[in-house]
Every structure is written in structure tokens, then in C-alpha cells.
Design a protein around this motif. Structure first.
Motif, PDB file in Angstrom:
ATOM      1  N   LYS A   8       0.842  -1.193   0.000  1.00 18.22           N
ATOM      2  CA  LYS A   8       0.000   0.000   0.000  1.00 18.22           C
ATOM      3  C   LYS A   8       0.876   1.242   0.000  1.00 18.22           C
ATOM      4  N   SER A   9       0.293   2.316  -0.440  1.00 16.38           N
ATOM      5  CA  SER A   9       1.019   3.578  -0.513  1.00 16.38           C
ATOM      6  C   SER A   9       1.422   4.055   0.870  1.00 16.38           C
ATOM      7  N   TYR A  11       1.430   6.972   1.685  1.00 14.97           N
ATOM      8  CA  TYR A  11       0.512   8.081   1.976  1.00 14.97           C
ATOM      9  C   TYR A  11      -0.746   7.596   2.685  1.00 14.97           C
ATOM     10  N   SER A  12      -0.985   6.287   2.706  1.00 14.59           N
ATOM     11  CA  SER A  12      -2.193   5.751   3.327  1.00 14.59           C
ATOM     12  C   SER A  12      -2.150   5.797   4.845  1.00 14.59           C
ATOM     13  N   CYS A  18      -7.191   2.098   1.348  1.00 19.03           N
ATOM     14  CA  CYS A  18      -6.059   2.497   0.524  1.00 19.03           C
ATOM     15  C   CYS A  18      -6.023   1.666  -0.744  1.00 19.03           C
TER      16      CYS A  18
END
Length: 64
Positions: A8-9, A11-12, A18
Motif C-alpha cells: 500500500k502507498s 501516503y495511506s 487504501c
């Protein structure tokens, strides 16, 4: 079948909502963590083009 783990990113953060990505047999798979049964599969070159387009801001009008 050669595959990688779902990633997952960064940024999540700690949220469960996400977008996750992995590779399977040379293809790229994308899913939303809150609806993991739906997986979009594409080639690495098409995925790279999608990322370039997103980075260029071409989808920004959909975020409003």
C-alpha cells in the motif's frame, strides 16, 4: 506463479482504506483494501503510463 506481496502507498498511513499494488506473473494488480475481491490487472507498461498521467495531474478534476 511468481508474485509479490500487496503493497500500500506510504501516503495511506494507518488507515485500512487504501490502494494496494502487487505483481503476479509479470502483470500488475491493483485493488482497494476495503473491497479486496475486485482486482484490476494490467501490464507493467500500462501501469507506468497510468502513474505518469496521474503525476501530471490529468485526473485531478475527478478529485473534486
Amino acid at each position: 506463479m511468481a508474485s509479490s506481496e500487496w503493497q500500500k502507498s506510504s501516503y495511506s498511513g494507518a488507515t485500512d482504506n487504501c490502494v494496494e499494488v502487487r505483481t503476479v506473473d509479470g502483470l500488475v494488480e491493483v485493488r482497494e483494501s476495503d473491497d479486496a475481491d475486485i482486482v484490476v490487472r494490467t501490464t507493467a507498461s500500462n501501469f507506468a503510463r497510468l502513474l505518469q498521467t496521474a503525476k501530471a495531474g490529468e485526473f485531478d478534476h475527478h478529485a473534486n
